[in-house]
Design an enzyme around this catalytic site. Structure first.
Site, PDB file in Angstrom:
ATOM      1  N   HIS A 157      43.799  33.330  48.633  1.00  0.00           N
ATOM      2  CA  HIS A 157      43.224  32.787  47.401  1.00  0.00           C
ATOM      3  C   HIS A 157      44.326  32.095  46.611  1.00  0.00           C
ATOM      4  O   HIS A 157      45.498  32.489  46.683  1.00  0.00           O
ATOM      5  CB  HIS A 157      42.651  33.899  46.513  1.00  0.00           C
ATOM      6  CG  HIS A 157      41.234  34.270  46.793  1.00  0.00           C
ATOM      7  ND1 HIS A 157      40.726  35.517  46.501  1.00  0.00           N
ATOM      8  CD2 HIS A 157      40.193  33.559  47.301  1.00  0.00           C
ATOM      9  CE1 HIS A 157      39.448  35.564  46.837  1.00  0.00           C
ATOM     10  NE2 HIS A 157      39.104  34.390  47.316  1.00  0.00           N
ATOM     11  N   CYS A 255      43.212  39.508  40.044  1.00  0.00           N
ATOM     12  CA  CYS A 255      41.979  39.762  40.794  1.00  0.00           C
ATOM     13  C   CYS A 255      41.014  40.651  39.999  1.00  0.00           C
ATOM     14  O   CYS A 255      39.806  40.497  40.088  1.00  0.00           O
ATOM     15  CB  CYS A 255      42.291  40.426  42.127  1.00  0.00           C
ATOM     16  SG  CYS A 255      43.004  39.318  43.363  1.00  0.00           S
TER      17      CYS A 255
END
Length: 262
Positions: A157, A255
């Site tokens: 990511h 996150c």
């Protein structure tokens, strides 16, 4: 944020996840609570969504929505194990007064791969988010989008390879790990952010770049000592947190944190 009440590693969808290794849900909850407490101690208001059984990665709230100027682009997960998370967050937005909520047609893992700099949206692709989702994000959110290609599966990511430290100045400040990006994307980053902080391999390896900045404080993992030193030298106040248990799923402070802008 979403409490890790059901946190465990029962499948593997990134190189950090090993279902054969034990996890400690109580420890994950304690680390998450310490991160939430650190935000509130810095003056931030934290909204909490109810965790759901069977969704152990719902704690990683950043992957479920991108909010710019009050407009919301939801997520569409690549892994079927996480797909159901998106609708829980969609309902949370509607229940909490958001009226411009769009669920995407293309695979898009939200702030996992989208980073708002204050002037444009950086958009990652390579492992999770479909490149065609970048154009969809531009259309829904009404902001310019710059695509960046990720090439190292450990940094699957954008938010484990780049963090926006200051999104209020005319020239935003970011920190990133160059080796996570293709050569062309590295050139783009150098052109856009000539004064960027360059993270070390050690910072990247402990998910140190998976940090959250409010323009003054930078919340980052305790192991990210090089990055902490660099951000402090740039006038920020590093706030070190232990996310070792949550890292077993490939997650860190960012996150766990969806930022509600506007």
């Amino acid at each position: 944020m979403c409490p890790p009440e059901y946190f465990t590693v029962e499948y593997s969808i990134n190189p950090w996840m090993d279902p054969t290794q034990p996890t400690n849900t109580d420890l994950a909850m304690a680390q998450w609570t310490a991160l939430k407490d650190a935000y509130e101690a810095a003056g931030h208001q934290v909204e909490v969504i109810e965790p759901q059984p069977g969704l152990p990665d719902m704690v990683f709230a950043a992957n479920s929505g991108t909010v710019v100027d009050g407009r919301v682009l939801g997520s569409r997960f690549r892994a079927e194990q996480r797909a159901a998370e998106a609708d829980h967050f969609r309902r949370w937005f509607l229940d909490n007064g958001y009226r411009h909520v769009v669920m995407p047609e293309r695979t898009n893992e939200a702030e996992g791969d989208f980073a708002w700099t204050g002037t444009l949206l950086l958009a990652g692709t390579g492992f999770r988010t479909d490149p065609s989702a970048h154009a969809e994000a531009q259309e829904v959110l009404g902001v310019p989008v710059v695509s960046l290609h990720l090439i190292d599966p450990r940094y699957y990511h954008l938010d484990v390879a780049l963090v926006v430290l200051d999104d209020q100045s005319p020239t935003p400040l970011v920190a990133y790990y160059p080796d996570a990006f293709s050569e062309g994307s590295q050139r783009v980053l150098r052109r856009l952010f000539p004064n960027a902080i360059i993270a070390t391999a050690a910072d990247a390896a402990c998910l140190g770049i998976n940090a959250v900045s409010d323009g003054r404080h930078v919340f980052l993992p305790i192991e990210a000592t090089d990055l902490a030193t660099q951000v402090k030298a740039h006038g920020f106040e590093p706030v070190l947190v232990d996310i070792s248990e949550l890292r077993k799923s490939g997650g860190g402070p960012k996150c766990c944190t969806m930022e509600l802008r506007g």
